[in-house]
Design a protein around this motif. Structure first.
Motif, PDB file in Angstrom:
ATOM      1  N   LEU A 149      75.622  71.440  27.334  1.00 11.46           N
ATOM      2  CA  LEU A 149      74.762  71.062  28.458  1.00 11.46           C
ATOM      3  C   LEU A 149      73.383  70.609  27.982  1.00 11.46           C
ATOM      4  O   LEU A 149      72.633  69.982  28.717  1.00 11.46           O
ATOM      5  CB  LEU A 149      74.629  72.222  29.448  1.00 11.46           C
ATOM      6  N   GLY A 150      73.047  70.932  26.703  1.00  9.71           N
ATOM      7  CA  GLY A 150      71.815  70.381  26.138  1.00  9.71           C
ATOM      8  C   GLY A 150      71.933  68.872  25.965  1.00  9.71           C
ATOM      9  O   GLY A 150      70.963  68.128  26.084  1.00  9.71           O
ATOM     10  N   GLU A 151      73.168  68.404  25.710  1.00  8.02           N
ATOM     11  CA  GLU A 151      73.404  66.968  25.560  1.00  8.02           C
ATOM     12  C   GLU A 151      73.513  66.270  26.916  1.00  8.02           C
ATOM     13  O   GLU A 151      72.942  65.210  27.138  1.00  8.02           O
ATOM     14  CB  GLU A 151      74.708  66.728  24.789  1.00  8.02           C
ATOM     15  N   PHE A 152      74.324  66.851  27.774  1.00 11.55           N
ATOM     16  CA  PHE A 152      74.581  66.217  29.070  1.00 11.55           C
ATOM     17  C   PHE A 152      74.046  67.130  30.168  1.00 11.55           C
ATOM     18  O   PHE A 152      74.039  68.342  30.025  1.00 11.55           O
ATOM     19  CB  PHE A 152      76.089  66.017  29.262  1.00 11.55           C
TER      20      PHE A 152
ATOM     21  N   VAL B 175      80.657  64.047  34.426  1.00 12.88           N
ATOM     22  CA  VAL B 175      80.829  65.004  33.326  1.00 12.88           C
ATOM     23  C   VAL B 175      79.806  64.733  32.234  1.00 12.88           C
ATOM     24  O   VAL B 175      79.112  65.634  31.764  1.00 12.88           O
ATOM     25  CB  VAL B 175      82.258  64.921  32.736  1.00 12.88           C
ATOM     26  N   ILE B 176      79.694  63.458  31.818  1.00 17.91           N
ATOM     27  CA  ILE B 176      78.801  63.160  30.702  1.00 17.91           C
ATOM     28  C   ILE B 176      77.474  62.591  31.194  1.00 17.91           C
ATOM     29  O   ILE B 176      76.716  62.027  30.406  1.00 17.91           O
ATOM     30  CB  ILE B 176      79.461  62.192  29.700  1.00 17.91           C
ATOM     31  N   ALA B 177      77.174  62.764  32.486  1.00 16.78           N
ATOM     32  CA  ALA B 177      75.891  62.333  33.060  1.00 16.78           C
ATOM     33  C   ALA B 177      75.563  60.901  32.665  1.00 16.78           C
ATOM     34  O   ALA B 177      74.519  60.606  32.101  1.00 16.78           O
ATOM     35  CB  ALA B 177      74.773  63.273  32.616  1.00 16.78           C
ATOM     36  N   ASN B 178      76.491  60.000  32.970  1.00 16.75           N
ATOM     37  CA  ASN B 178      76.309  58.614  32.572  1.00 16.75           C
ATOM     38  C   ASN B 178      76.238  57.731  33.818  1.00 16.75           C
ATOM     39  O   ASN B 178      77.199  57.618  34.580  1.00 16.75           O
ATOM     40  CB  ASN B 178      77.501  58.198  31.689  1.00 16.75           C
ATOM     41  N   ASN B 179      75.078  57.095  34.031  1.00 23.00           N
ATOM     42  CA  ASN B 179      74.900  56.420  35.320  1.00 23.00           C
ATOM     43  C   ASN B 179      75.727  55.148  35.487  1.00 23.00           C
ATOM     44  O   ASN B 179      76.173  54.845  36.581  1.00 23.00           O
ATOM     45  CB  ASN B 179      73.414  56.173  35.611  1.00 23.00           C
TER      46      ASN B 179
ATOM     47  N   ARG C 130      84.670  73.695  24.586  1.00 22.77           N
ATOM     48  CA  ARG C 130      85.239  74.855  23.891  1.00 22.77           C
ATOM     49  C   ARG C 130      84.711  74.945  22.465  1.00 22.77           C
ATOM     50  O   ARG C 130      84.485  76.021  21.931  1.00 22.77           O
ATOM     51  CB  ARG C 130      86.766  74.767  23.874  1.00 22.77           C
ATOM     52  N   ALA C 131      84.518  73.789  21.818  1.00 20.86           N
ATOM     53  CA  ALA C 131      84.055  73.796  20.428  1.00 20.86           C
ATOM     54  C   ALA C 131      82.567  74.129  20.329  1.00 20.86           C
ATOM     55  O   ALA C 131      82.139  74.873  19.453  1.00 20.86           O
ATOM     56  CB  ALA C 131      84.336  72.440  19.787  1.00 20.86           C
ATOM     57  N   PHE C 132      81.769  73.577  21.240  1.00 17.33           N
ATOM     58  CA  PHE C 132      80.315  73.709  21.156  1.00 17.33           C
ATOM     59  C   PHE C 132      79.764  74.912  21.911  1.00 17.33           C
ATOM     60  O   PHE C 132      78.695  75.418  21.595  1.00 17.33           O
ATOM     61  CB  PHE C 132      79.628  72.453  21.713  1.00 17.33           C
ATOM     62  N   GLY C 133      80.459  75.316  22.968  1.00 20.65           N
ATOM     63  CA  GLY C 133      79.894  76.312  23.890  1.00 20.65           C
ATOM     64  C   GLY C 133      79.019  75.605  24.919  1.00 20.65           C
ATOM     65  O   GLY C 133      78.581  74.468  24.707  1.00 20.65           O
TER      66      GLY C 133
END
Lengths: 482, 103
Positions: A119-122, A243-247, A111-114
């Motif tokens: 999704l650029g991060e994760f 959610v945070i694409a963390n393996n 909500r804060a970032f859009g």
């Protein structure tokens, strides 16, 4: 080398150590090292994450790590071995709540970032990421309140009997539909005004659902519930990993999830019940109906309860060459494990061979009896599993049943009308003499009469198991002294 | 593409989990459960990322910090309790010697 690559390399090492640790936990000789290895993996993963470029401020992380560690150490130190089931349930609830909060915080970030920046991060797409946030919150919420309810039942803050109310299935069903509708709505447009509302609905409904899902389940079914909740807490972590694409989150969470599923299946099999049956039947609450059903088998239920004194118990045991102890939840309640071990040692020095027969679902969590007896220094070679003891049962001189009930009820094998019909039991009734320790003349946890108590070769030793066994031990001591 | 890779990892880890646990003796069920319960505290990784990101909202920090605390209790408590339990499982020779060996 870019820090991201280094972090991921450490995650790979951590994943391998988690896998090795879990494998080693499965064997007696390596279990302790396996647990340590798994802890090292956790440390590596935690430290590596501190270098993630998303982490920009450390104050609150350090506060959290220190506070959490202190609480964890204190809990682990002070908990009694008899309280282990509720401790595991409580810790499990914390894990579930942590995953829920992670899902919530990530939604706040979106909500804060859009979407674009987030999704650029994760990795992910808006629909995928929103739907895994939904799953994280849903599973985490169910795990949390479910575990807390289980904790309260195990700690006897709430009655262990199943609580059922009229229309319970209907209410639960409506809740599930509500959660699914809100979840789908949330997944399709998380940032719309309705998306925010849907999130709150999912959050609150999942918390209620966890509660109502454990509510109708009786204390005797707790091993199944605890295994299942354990599995769910892993799956919640796994969903947070998506959610945070963390393996490493995905691997570790998934390992816990599947191992929990297997344990759950083992527990269900040990009770000859389906998972659906455990979750939805409200077993034991249906006692009135069950009672009329088994009234048909009343003919073979005839017989009387024959009490025995501690002195006579001593005489029987003193003459016995083969003795088997069959512990149940009652032993844990009476805290009788130490005096049981003492008695076992006396019997051994008296020339008898002593075994402990452990039913897979005796107690309130998988392996509960093993832990208690280990605490009392019973060597694990003496602990025999159900399938190994049953063929030997006919050659046993005495079977001492300590606070176990349903797991030795022959109705499970004979009486088709019995609600526990088909459940594998320890065939205590085949022993030459059976001595049952019991606090009073009540039915067992499931509310069923136990046919074992009425058999001609059964004697009832009433009273607090710890006290009565102490007087038997005293007799042995007197014998040794004379 | 990265999503597919994550799902791929998930599928393999699921099979591995089944293979690893399928034949564990019942004596080890409790330590196995409390040990794997500690592993589920891996969500601390997500909690750290949530607590450490600055998105200008105090809510994220509060949620993240609470998550770090809870996950850490789960991790530390879980591993220590499991170790304590496993320390009590002894063979006959070992248990005959010392009577009290509690942490």
């Amino acid at each position: 080398m870019k820090p991201e690559i280094l972090i991921n390399l450490v995650y790979i090492v951590a994943s391998v150590l988690f896998i090795l640790g879990l494998k080693m936990l499965g064997r007696q000789a390596t279990a302790r090292r396996g647990n340590a290895l798994s802890a090292v993996a956790m440390l590596l993963a935690t430290v590596a994450t501190l270098f993630d470029h998303n982490v920009v401020s450390y104050t609150w992380i350090i506060v959290g790590l220190v506070v959490g560690t202190v609480i964890g150490v204190v809990c682990a130190r002070i908990v009694k071995m008899t309280s282990m089931p509720e401790m595991v349930a409580l810790l499990n609830g914390f894990g579930g709540l942590a995953s829920l909060l992670v899902g919530w915080a990530e939604y706040g970030k979106i909500r804060a970032f859009g979407w674009e920046r987030y999704l650029g991060e994760f990795a992910g797409t808006p629909v995928f990421t929103a739907s895994v946030i939904f799953l994280t919150v849903l599973i985490g919420g169910i795990t949390f309140t479910g575990s807390i309810y289980a904790f309260a039942k195990l700690a006897e803050w709430l009655p262990g009997r199943p609580s059922v109310f009229r229309g319970q299935h209907l209410a639960n069903g409506a809740l599930v539909i509500l959660v699914l509708v809100a979840g789908v709505g949330f997944s399709f447009d998380a940032l719309a005004p309705l998306g925010g509302l849907a999130f709150w609905v999912v959050l609150l409904a999942s918390l209620v659902l966890g509660w109502t899902f454990v509510m109708p389940i009786g204390g005797g079914d707790m091993p199944v519930v605890i295994s299942l909740l354990n599995s769910l807490s892993g799956l919640a972590a796994c969903a947070a990993g998506f959610v945070i694409a963390n393996n490493v989150l995905i691997v570790a969470g998934c390992l816990v999830g599947t191992s929990g599923v297997i344990l759950t299946a083992i527990m269900c099999k040990a009770m000859n019940r389906s998972l659906a049956g455990v979750l939805f039947s409200g077993f034991g609450a249906a006692a009135p109906g069950a009672a009329t059903a088994s009234a048909a088998g009343e003919g073979e239920m005839q017989g009387e309860l024959k009490p025995i004194s501690a002195e006579d118990t001593f005489s029987v045991l003193e003459a016995a060459r083969q003795v088997v102890f069959i512990p149940g939840y009652g032993m844990a309640v009476a805290q009788a494990q130490h005096v049981v071990r003492e008695l076992a040692e006396m019997l051994e020095s008296n020339g008898a061979e002593v075994r402990f027969a452990i039913h897979p679902v005796a107690g309130r969590m998988p392996g509960h009896m093993n832990v208690l007896l280990a605490e009392a220094n019973v060597p694990y070679e003496q602990l025999v599993e159900m399938d190994a003891i049953n063929p030997l049962m006919a050659s046993m001189d005495v079977a001492v049943v300590i606070g176990a009930n349903d797991v030795v009820n022959p109705a499970a094998a004979r009486d088709r009308a019995s609600p526990i019909y088909g459940m594998p039991i320890i065939n205590a009734h085949e022993a030459r003499t059976v001595i049952c320790l019991k606090r009073g003349k009540g039915a067992g946890f499931s509310g069923l009469e136990n046919q074992l108590f009425l058999l001609p070769n059964t004697r009832m030793l009433y009273g607090d198991a710890k006290g009565t066994l102490q007087s038997v031990v005293a007799e042995f001591k007197a014998l040794a002294a004379s | 593409m990265e999503l597919i890779l994550l799902l791929f990892i998930f599928a393999l880890a699921a099979f591995l989990g089944f293979e690893l646990i399928a034949k564990v003796p019942s004596q080890l069920h409790t330590p196995l459960m409390s040990g794997s319960n500690a592993v589920s505290g891996i969500t601390v990784v997500g909690a750290i990322i949530a607590a450490g990101t600055d998105d200008g909202s105090w809510l994220t920090t509060v949620l993240g910090t609470a998550a770090v605390i809870l996950a850490m209790v789960n991790v530390v408590g879980g591993y220590l309790v499991t170790d304590r339990m496993l320390g009590m499982f002894k063979k006959k020779e070992a248990s005959a010697g010392k009577k009290e060996d509690r942490v």
